[in-house]
Design a protein around this motif. Structure first.
Motif, PDB file in Angstrom:
ATOM      1  N   ARG A  51      73.545  10.772  53.275  1.00 10.80           N
ATOM      2  CA  ARG A  51      74.073   9.449  53.612  1.00 10.80           C
ATOM      3  C   ARG A  51      73.228   8.779  54.688  1.00 10.80           C
ATOM      4  O   ARG A  51      72.997   7.571  54.649  1.00 10.80           O
ATOM      5  CB  ARG A  51      75.539   9.551  54.077  1.00 10.80           C
ATOM      6  CG  ARG A  51      76.509  10.008  53.000  1.00 10.80           C
ATOM      7  CD  ARG A  51      77.953   9.704  53.345  1.00 10.80           C
ATOM      8  NE  ARG A  51      78.408  10.183  54.631  1.00 10.80           N
ATOM      9  CZ  ARG A  51      78.918  11.389  54.860  1.00 10.80           C
ATOM     10  NH1 ARG A  51      79.012  12.272  53.862  1.00 10.80           N
ATOM     11  NH2 ARG A  51      79.339  11.748  56.064  1.00 10.80           N
ATOM     12  N   MET A  52      72.768   9.543  55.660  1.00 12.99           N
ATOM     13  CA  MET A  52      71.962   8.953  56.731  1.00 12.99           C
ATOM     14  C   MET A  52      70.633   8.426  56.206  1.00 12.99           C
ATOM     15  O   MET A  52      70.168   7.358  56.616  1.00 12.99           O
ATOM     16  CB  MET A  52      71.761   9.962  57.862  1.00 12.99           C
ATOM     17  CG  MET A  52      73.006  10.136  58.716  1.00 12.99           C
ATOM     18  SD  MET A  52      72.750  11.082  60.244  1.00 12.99           S
ATOM     19  CE  MET A  52      72.826  12.752  59.590  1.00 12.99           C
ATOM     20  N   MET A  96      67.198  12.451  50.108  1.00 10.31           N
ATOM     21  CA  MET A  96      66.584  11.872  51.298  1.00 10.31           C
ATOM     22  C   MET A  96      65.179  11.365  50.980  1.00 10.31           C
ATOM     23  O   MET A  96      64.806  10.238  51.336  1.00 10.31           O
ATOM     24  CB  MET A  96      66.522  12.908  52.422  1.00 10.31           C
ATOM     25  CG  MET A  96      67.875  13.348  52.963  1.00 10.31           C
ATOM     26  SD  MET A  96      67.713  14.553  54.317  1.00 10.31           S
ATOM     27  CE  MET A  96      67.268  13.465  55.682  1.00 10.31           C
ATOM     28  N   ARG A  97      64.401  12.202  50.320  1.00  9.64           N
ATOM     29  CA  ARG A  97      63.013  11.826  50.038  1.00  9.64           C
ATOM     30  C   ARG A  97      62.946  10.670  49.047  1.00  9.64           C
ATOM     31  O   ARG A  97      62.078   9.802  49.168  1.00  9.64           O
ATOM     32  CB  ARG A  97      62.246  13.053  49.532  1.00  9.64           C
ATOM     33  CG  ARG A  97      62.011  14.081  50.647  1.00  9.64           C
ATOM     34  CD  ARG A  97      61.398  15.359  50.134  1.00  9.64           C
ATOM     35  NE  ARG A  97      61.110  16.282  51.247  1.00  9.64           N
ATOM     36  CZ  ARG A  97      61.151  17.608  51.163  1.00  9.64           C
ATOM     37  NH1 ARG A  97      61.460  18.191  50.001  1.00  9.64           N
ATOM     38  NH2 ARG A  97      60.864  18.368  52.203  1.00  9.64           N
ATOM     39  N   TRP A  98      63.851  10.660  48.080  1.00  2.47           N
ATOM     40  CA  TRP A  98      63.871   9.535  47.132  1.00  2.47           C
ATOM     41  C   TRP A  98      64.193   8.238  47.871  1.00  2.47           C
ATOM     42  O   TRP A  98      63.518   7.220  47.677  1.00  2.47           O
ATOM     43  CB  TRP A  98      64.910   9.769  46.038  1.00  2.47           C
ATOM     44  CG  TRP A  98      65.067   8.571  45.147  1.00  2.47           C
ATOM     45  CD1 TRP A  98      64.299   8.236  44.067  1.00  2.47           C
ATOM     46  CD2 TRP A  98      66.007   7.493  45.312  1.00  2.47           C
ATOM     47  NE1 TRP A  98      64.705   7.032  43.535  1.00  2.47           N
ATOM     48  CE2 TRP A  98      65.752   6.558  44.281  1.00  2.47           C
ATOM     49  CE3 TRP A  98      67.030   7.241  46.213  1.00  2.47           C
ATOM     50  CZ2 TRP A  98      66.490   5.387  44.132  1.00  2.47           C
ATOM     51  CZ3 TRP A  98      67.770   6.077  46.083  1.00  2.47           C
ATOM     52  CH2 TRP A  98      67.505   5.156  45.043  1.00  2.47           C
ATOM     53  N   ALA A  99      65.226   8.264  48.720  1.00  2.00           N
ATOM     54  CA  ALA A  99      65.625   7.051  49.438  1.00  2.00           C
ATOM     55  C   ALA A  99      64.493   6.528  50.305  1.00  2.00           C
ATOM     56  O   ALA A  99      64.191   5.324  50.313  1.00  2.00           O
ATOM     57  CB  ALA A  99      66.853   7.341  50.297  1.00  2.00           C
ATOM     58  N   ALA A 136      77.776   5.248  61.735  1.00  2.00           N
ATOM     59  CA  ALA A 136      77.877   4.376  60.563  1.00  2.00           C
ATOM     60  C   ALA A 136      78.203   5.141  59.290  1.00  2.00           C
ATOM     61  O   ALA A 136      78.844   4.600  58.381  1.00  2.00           O
ATOM     62  CB  ALA A 136      76.573   3.601  60.375  1.00  2.00           C
ATOM     63  N   VAL A 137      77.770   6.410  59.204  1.00  4.93           N
ATOM     64  CA  VAL A 137      77.951   7.150  57.949  1.00  4.93           C
ATOM     65  C   VAL A 137      79.164   8.064  57.968  1.00  4.93           C
ATOM     66  O   VAL A 137      79.357   8.848  57.033  1.00  4.93           O
ATOM     67  CB  VAL A 137      76.695   7.978  57.598  1.00  4.93           C
ATOM     68  CG1 VAL A 137      75.469   7.080  57.538  1.00  4.93           C
ATOM     69  CG2 VAL A 137      76.475   9.141  58.560  1.00  4.93           C
ATOM     70  N   MET A 138      80.020   7.957  58.989  1.00  3.33           N
ATOM     71  CA  MET A 138      81.141   8.877  59.125  1.00  3.33           C
ATOM     72  C   MET A 138      82.535   8.259  58.988  1.00  3.33           C
ATOM     73  O   MET A 138      83.516   8.859  59.417  1.00  3.33           O
ATOM     74  CB  MET A 138      81.041   9.616  60.461  1.00  3.33           C
ATOM     75  CG  MET A 138      79.865  10.568  60.548  1.00  3.33           C
ATOM     76  SD  MET A 138      79.881  11.878  59.282  1.00  3.33           S
ATOM     77  CE  MET A 138      81.240  12.895  59.886  1.00  3.33           C
TER      78      MET A 138
END
Length: 213
Positions: A20-21, A71-74, A194-196
């Motif tokens: 999410r981060m 993560m790497r895709w984003a 923000a992601v929680m």
């Protein structure tokens, strides 16, 4: 297919946190589907037979079901802070391998041994040794790969958070001041906050929840 990528997530899962981060910092909005682990929706297993979070289903139906791959895709789409410059595979693999092994057995000792009290102490000691090595690196710079946070920091942070929270009083007493300061820095960040947010578990037919910056 959804007009947005669909992210199956669980708020407290460290793998889902780091996914999410990365999505948030990359500026990617998703349809969030919060999963109740005791009652997983069948759509999760249909997307990925592993049925573990996080799972990201892209608009074209492509499925990414490993958190580091998400993560790497984003970040490949958009990397405004240069996180990919700090993609340290050795530290990430050590976290996801040895450290996670000891974390699980420290946090949930009755699942793994007939002597949970001793097992908990032994694995806590081994986990601390790994953190002491990281602490030495953080004595030289503020983040794991340099002055600024990168993918490696965000990949490790949720697991170190979990280790610390297993017994926070004990953790705070350990001689790892740089890890402790680093952890507090990430815990207090706007990104982590923000992601929680809390969401009710998703069920088919629920209104879509847009999640993103």
């Amino acid at each position: 297919m959804s007009a947005l990528p669909v992210l199956y997530s669980f708020r407290r899962c460290p793998y889902a946190m780091r996914a999410r981060m990365a999505l948030w910092i990359a500026g990617i909005t998703v349809e969030l589907r919060e999963v109740k682990l005791a009652n997983k929706p069948p759509q999760l297993a249909e997307a990925s037979p592993k049925a573990t979070v996080p799972v990201l289903v892209l608009e074209d139906g492509t499925v990414i079901d490993e958190s580091i791959a998400i993560m790497r895709w984003a970040l490949a789409q958009n990397d405004p802070e240069g996180w990919l410059d700090g993609d340290n595979a050795a530290l990430i693999n050590g976290n996801d391998g040895a450290f996670k092994h000891h974390l699980d057995r420290y946090k949930y000792p009755t699942r793994y041994t007939d002597d949970p009290d001793q097992g908990k102490v032994d694995h806590r000691t081994e986990g601390l040794a790994i953190l002491q090595d990281l602490d030495m690196g953080l004595a030289r710079h503020a983040q794991l790969c340099g002055a600024k946070r990168t993918l490696t920091d965000i990949a490790l942070f949720p697991f170190i958070r979990q280790f610390a929270n297993t017994n926070r009083d004990w953790f705070d007493e350990q001689p790892i001041p740089h890890i402790q300061a680093w952890l507090e820095d990430h815990l207090s960040s706007d990104l982590f906050k923000a992601v929680m947010p809390k969401f009710a578990p998703w069920e088919a037919g629920d209104d879509a929840i847009r999640f993103g910056p």
